[in-house]
Design a protein around this motif. Structure first.
Motif, PDB file in Angstrom:
ATOM      1  N   LEU A   1       0.808  -1.216   0.000  1.00 37.68           N
ATOM      2  CA  LEU A   1       0.000   0.000   0.000  1.00 37.68           C
ATOM      3  C   LEU A   1       0.844   1.270   0.000  1.00 37.68           C
ATOM      4  O   LEU A   1       0.311   2.369   0.128  1.00 37.68           O
TER       5      LEU A   1
ATOM      6  N   LYS B   1      -5.796   4.616   4.005  1.00 42.00           N
ATOM      7  CA  LYS B   1      -5.007   3.507   3.477  1.00 42.00           C
ATOM      8  C   LYS B   1      -4.494   2.612   4.607  1.00 42.00           C
ATOM      9  O   LYS B   1      -4.396   1.388   4.454  1.00 42.00           O
TER      10      LYS B   1
ATOM     11  N   VAL C   1      -7.310   4.274  -3.389  1.00 47.91           N
ATOM     12  CA  VAL C   1      -8.015   3.338  -2.512  1.00 47.91           C
ATOM     13  C   VAL C   1      -8.811   2.326  -3.322  1.00 47.91           C
ATOM     14  O   VAL C   1      -8.796   1.121  -3.048  1.00 47.91           O
TER      15      VAL C   1
END
Length: 255
Positions: free
Chosen positions: A124, A144, A175
């Protein structure tokens, strides 16, 4: 995991909020739930995660009856991402993501738990923030982290409640790109969302909710002016080009 929902009903203080909901979602599908405020989207997701207990009906995740599972077992199968969290505990990003491993570990994390957390943080793009206090991050970065915490559970079902509602355009796309990747990797994704254009762009299936019921379900072909207006009370133009759809609001038709 395949999801089968039959006759789901829920009431707040005797007032019906969900009415006879029946739904099937296949493994690896990305389902968006759309509808106006108060239509039951959040209540539905909370029933699916057993935060709320339905008045009637059943929810099966593959062979598992959710009503018969313990909270810890549910957390092993289902990751839940609520609407943007505020006032989070003053913990680091790494420790926040590590909380997602709780269903799989005892008190002390094992080397495998730490490895999974590190991998999720890297995936991420949160490496630069991993030792920062989560309350020091921007809204998009914090969201996140909340997603990373859910992914650290290694769920087979991912529930997201308005995950982009407080994010700028860049973070909305980041996202949802991450979420779409999960569906492409066989995680079943169910997301409530207000933005019809985002629903059209990312979803395999869509259900439109109105007054606690499923008004209509299907693919993006259900996003027509004739279907949208009675649900939202707004007339729209829908433009289609190749595999892209754009929904442009025109005016309020029902107050």
């Amino acid at each position: 995991m395949k999801i089968n929902i039959e006759g789901l009903e829920f009431s707040y203080n005797g007032k019906p909020t969900l009415k006879n909901m029946n739904l099937k979602v296949n493994r690896g599908e990305f389902l968006s739930i759309i509808g106006p405020n108060g239509s039951g989207k959040t209540t539905f997701l909370k029933c699916m995660n057993r935060i709320l207990s339905p008045k009637e009906g059943s929810i099966f995740i593959d062979k598992y009856d959710l009503n018969r599972l313990q909270r810890e077992d549910i957390a092993k199968h289902i990751g839940y991402i609520p609407q943007a969290e505020r006032g989070a505990f003053p913990t680091t990003v790494f420790d926040t993501v590590l909380m997602g491993r709780k269903p799989h570990m005892k008190w002390i994390p094992r080397s495998n738990d730490l490895k999974i957390v590190s991998e999720v943080i890297e995936t991420l793009g949160l490496n630069d923030f991993s030792m920062k206090n989560i309350n020091e991050l921007s809204g998009g970065q914090r969201q996140k982290v909340i997603i990373a915490r859910a992914l650290a559970q290694q769920p087979r079902v991912l529930l997201l409640d308005e995950p982009t509602s407080s994010l700028d355009l860049k973070h909305q796309l980041e996202v949802l790109d991450i979420t779409r990747e999960q569906a492409d990797n066989d995680v079943t994704v169910i997301m409530s969302v207000h933005d019809l254009n985002l629903a059209a762009r990312y979803s395999d299936k869509i259900i439109m909710m109105k007054d606690g019921e499923i008004f209509l379900g299907g693919g993006t072909e259900i996003l027509t002016p004739e279907n949208i207006e009675p649900v939202y009370g707004v007339s729209v133009d829908v433009r289609r080009e190749s595999d892209q759809i754009w929904i442009l609001p025109r005016k309020v038709t029902c107050k």
